[in-house]
Design an enzyme around this catalytic site. Structure first.
Site, PDB file in Angstrom:
ATOM      1  N   ARG A  74      -2.536 -41.914  -7.340  1.00 30.13           N
ATOM      2  CA  ARG A  74      -3.722 -42.774  -7.379  1.00 30.13           C
ATOM      3  C   ARG A  74      -3.450 -44.106  -6.685  1.00 30.13           C
ATOM      4  O   ARG A  74      -4.274 -44.619  -5.931  1.00 30.13           O
ATOM      5  CB  ARG A  74      -4.146 -43.021  -8.830  1.00 30.13           C
ATOM      6  CG  ARG A  74      -4.694 -41.788  -9.534  1.00 30.13           C
ATOM      7  CD  ARG A  74      -4.926 -42.085 -11.004  1.00 30.13           C
ATOM      8  NE  ARG A  74      -5.234 -40.872 -11.749  1.00 30.13           N
ATOM      9  CZ  ARG A  74      -6.444 -40.361 -11.880  1.00 30.13           C
ATOM     10  NH1 ARG A  74      -7.465 -40.961 -11.331  1.00 30.13           N
ATOM     11  NH2 ARG A  74      -6.635 -39.254 -12.580  1.00 30.13           N
ATOM     12  N   CYS A 110      -9.575 -53.650  -6.942  1.00 31.62           N
ATOM     13  CA  CYS A 110      -8.988 -52.382  -6.518  1.00 31.62           C
ATOM     14  C   CYS A 110      -8.406 -51.671  -7.734  1.00 31.62           C
ATOM     15  O   CYS A 110      -8.370 -52.225  -8.845  1.00 31.62           O
ATOM     16  CB  CYS A 110      -7.922 -52.601  -5.442  1.00 31.62           C
ATOM     17  SG  CYS A 110      -6.316 -53.195  -6.048  1.00 31.62           S
ATOM     18  N   CYS A 113      -5.758 -53.763  -9.544  1.00 35.33           N
ATOM     19  CA  CYS A 113      -5.991 -55.160  -9.927  1.00 35.33           C
ATOM     20  C   CYS A 113      -5.608 -55.416 -11.380  1.00 35.33           C
ATOM     21  O   CYS A 113      -5.275 -56.541 -11.747  1.00 35.33           O
ATOM     22  CB  CYS A 113      -7.465 -55.533  -9.719  1.00 35.33           C
ATOM     23  SG  CYS A 113      -7.835 -56.127  -8.048  1.00 35.33           S
ATOM     24  N   CYS A 125       0.699 -27.581 -13.733  1.00 38.20           N
ATOM     25  CA  CYS A 125       1.517 -27.031 -12.648  1.00 38.20           C
ATOM     26  C   CYS A 125       2.925 -27.624 -12.671  1.00 38.20           C
ATOM     27  O   CYS A 125       3.895 -26.953 -12.316  1.00 38.20           O
ATOM     28  CB  CYS A 125       0.852 -27.282 -11.302  1.00 38.20           C
ATOM     29  SG  CYS A 125       0.514 -29.017 -10.957  1.00 38.20           S
ATOM     30  N   CYS A 389      -4.287 -56.044  -3.392  1.00 41.37           N
ATOM     31  CA  CYS A 389      -5.440 -56.366  -2.550  1.00 41.37           C
ATOM     32  C   CYS A 389      -5.560 -57.862  -2.253  1.00 41.37           C
ATOM     33  O   CYS A 389      -6.259 -58.247  -1.317  1.00 41.37           O
ATOM     34  CB  CYS A 389      -6.733 -55.845  -3.179  1.00 41.37           C
ATOM     35  SG  CYS A 389      -7.213 -56.618  -4.728  1.00 41.37           S
TER      36      CYS A 389
END
Length: 590
Positions: A74, A110, A113, A125, A389
């Site tokens: 992510r 973002c 943040c 998995c 950011c």
């Protein structure tokens, strides 16, 4: 690179039993094209962190929709979207909880943040194919192997599928787990052992693509670990055999549950526990579920997890530790996934229409608040202290004389900052670099630097030094101000270094604990010293925070009520559910 597992089937609507083992991306495309044949979908059965999925690749898109299952991926996509200036719609679910958030460069915060705690959730998995932590082995031993051997024989799990797919050999056929009438219990135990720890590992190794960037596991066979018959090794095992008191540790004189057993000892425990289940608790087989208070079950799961861990070069753990780790899985819920998927599309449509004033971060709650399960709020503005950011410099307290460059790379650059292809510079001097195109002599120099203390590097890193750390793939860089510090609290600061420079999670005034920012949530998560609750799938669920947000109209005019607090799986985080959201969201950031 995910493939479809049996346990995926009850949480979505695109995959069927016949698809097990196939690529999720490719099957999803085929399923969608059956009812929307005129659209174009390109599937990639690949790792999103591979180098060809770079900034230029992301620039091809008008919006990115995330449905990833780990924090590292992510963060990686967040940084690529920032570099490409492409809007990102993030999402995550855990059980009945979920959220969708919108991130636009320079307009909203973002994904990074607000600091995220390390997730304690694990994709199926990973558990079945590529474990990298001991907890993956615990979940495999408890929810796959134990369930298969001693639970409902008609209940399919991912261990069934892997056994069915191993070929036509009678030794490894679909009924490999069945106890045969013509074999004694030790033969049966060794056959199971050799199948799951030996043969299945060899089958996994045949998929070379999986191990291209991973350490390969080693197959383990019982004869190589315990060549002498267990009955000869253990002597009389018929003592103290009342069902309630059955314990392998008692039979094998393993007195201390905090000792870490060797591979040979784990093998003995595995085989003896299986023998005891069949000889002393045969009537229970077929109906057993794992219970942390069942001593024999804990012994079997500990041994099985340790043997699997040994195969994958994962450190072994004691029975005491294993018992503390083993907990209940909160399964994914198809309804939650459907709700969150719908919310993702709604926000994506707003992005495509450039409807900036109506973006919402929406939280899906487990319990209705005033008959509402969805809690929409307006997105934050970018956090001015965000090192991603807003490019705010970070600071690192570290003993520059004792800590090696390797410690800095592993604990800070990779562990904290999530960089994969890092370059570390002091001024114009490169201290460390990763890349496929490096000359051999430079690779040797950087490898040697890793073993040097920071103050002993060619360009010494001391108090006042400013390091620049850059990830070439993510096109992301940050500055780190170094401050020398002699000592650290081993309990509170186990890394021997402290990174700071971002705003910490806000503190709720009543209990001095951070609110929100948890990766996964549940209403039954225990404290650290108790059993850890393991989430089976998504890791991206955030909690609703008590920070200043402007609420949507549906959230206004609430009656005053005391917030209900729900524990989450990180001991420092809480989820606040309240009918009085306006008062909560007027709290200032700390």
């Amino acid at each position: 690179m995910d493939t479809i597992e049996v346990s995926n089937l009850n949480r979505q609507f695109l995959f069927r039993r016949s698809h097990v083992g196939l690529s999720k991306a490719k099957v999803a495309r085929d399923a969608v094209l059956r009812f929307r044949p005129n659209i174009s979908i390109t599937p990639y059965h690949s790792n999103v962190k591979e180098s060809h999925f770079n900034v230029d690749f992301f620039k091809e898109f008008d919006v990115v929709l995330n449905g990833l299952d780990n924090l590292d991926a992510r963060r990686h996509v967040n940084r690529l979207c920032l570099a490409a200036d492409v809007p990102l719609v993030e999402s995550g679910t855990t059980g009945f909880l979920g959220q969708v958030t919108v991130h636009l460069k320079g307009k909203t915060e973002c994904y990074e943040c607000q600091p995220k705690p390390a997730p304690k959730t694990y994709p199926v998995c990973t558990i079945t194919s590529t474990p990298s932590k001991f907890i993956h082995c615990i979940v495999w031993a408890k929810d796959l192997l134990f369930a298969k051997l001693f639970g409902d024989k008609d209940q399919e799990n991912d261990l069934n599928v892997r056994s069915n797919d191993t070929g036509n050999s009678s030794e490894h056929s679909a009924d490999v787990f069945e106890y045969r009438k013509d074999e004694d219990i030790e033969q049966y135990g060794r056959r199971i052992y050799d199948h799951v720890f030996g043969h299945n590992i060899e089958v996994a190794l045949s998929n070379e693509e999986t191990w291209k960037n991973r350490n390969k596991p080693r197959p383990i066979y019982s004869k190589d670990v315990l060549p002498v018959k267990m009955t000869e090794e253990n002597g009389n095992t018929e003592k103290d055999c009342a069902t309630g008191d059955v314990s392998v540790m008692a039979f094998l004189s393993l007195k201390n549950p905090q000792d870490i057993w060797s591979l040979a000892e784990n093998t003995r425990v595995f085989l003896e526990a299986l023998r005891l289940f069949f000889s002393k608790r045969r009537k229970d087989i077929g109906n057993l579920t794992f219970d942390k208070d069942d001593q024999l079950a804990v012994e079997f799961v500990t041994a099985a997890a340790n043997i699997r861990a040994s195969s994958f070069a994962i450190p072994l753990h004691s029975l005491f530790e294993a018992k503390g780790i083993a907990g209940n899985i909160v399964h994914a819920v198809a309804t939650t996934n459907a709700i969150v998927a719908g919310l993702i599309v709604i926000e994506a449509i707003k992005v495509l229409k450039k409807d900036n004033n109506n973006y919402r971060m929406t939280y899906c709650l487990e319990h209705p608040s005033r008959k509402l399960l969805l809690m929409p709020v307006e997105p934050y503005e970018p956090n001015k202290s965000c090192y991603v950011c807003s490019e705010t410099p970070l600071s690192l307290e570290v003993n520059t004389h004792h800590s090696k460059l390797r410690d800095f790379v592993e604990k800070i650059v990779k562990g904290k900052l999530g960089m994969n292809f890092a370059v570390i510079m002091q001024g114009t001097s490169i201290l460390y670099e990763v890349g496929e195109d490096l000359e051999e002599d430079m690779v040797a120099i950087y490898a040697a630097n890793l073993e040097k203390a920071l103050s002993e590097l060619p360009s010494p890193v001391t108090s006042g030094t400013v390091l620049t750390v850059e990830d070439l793939q993510q096109e992301f860089s940050c500055s780190i101000n170094i401050k020398h510090r002699e000592g650290f609290d081993e309990e509170k600061e186990p890394n021997g270094m402290v990174l700071s420079g971002w705003v910490e999670a806000p503190v709720y005034k009543d209990n001095n604990k951070p609110i929100g920012n948890g990766e996964s949530t549940s209403n039954t998560f225990p404290s650290e010293e108790k059993d850890v609750e393991i989430q089976e799938m998504s890791e991206g669920t955030e909690t609703v925070t008590g920070k200043k947000r402007k609420l949507s109209k549906v959230d206004e005019n609430r009656n005053q009520k005391k917030p209900e607090k729900l524990d989450v799986d990180d001991e420092d985080d809480e989820l606040i559910i309240s009918d009085d959201w306006e008062s909560l969201t007027k709290k200032k950031r700390v």
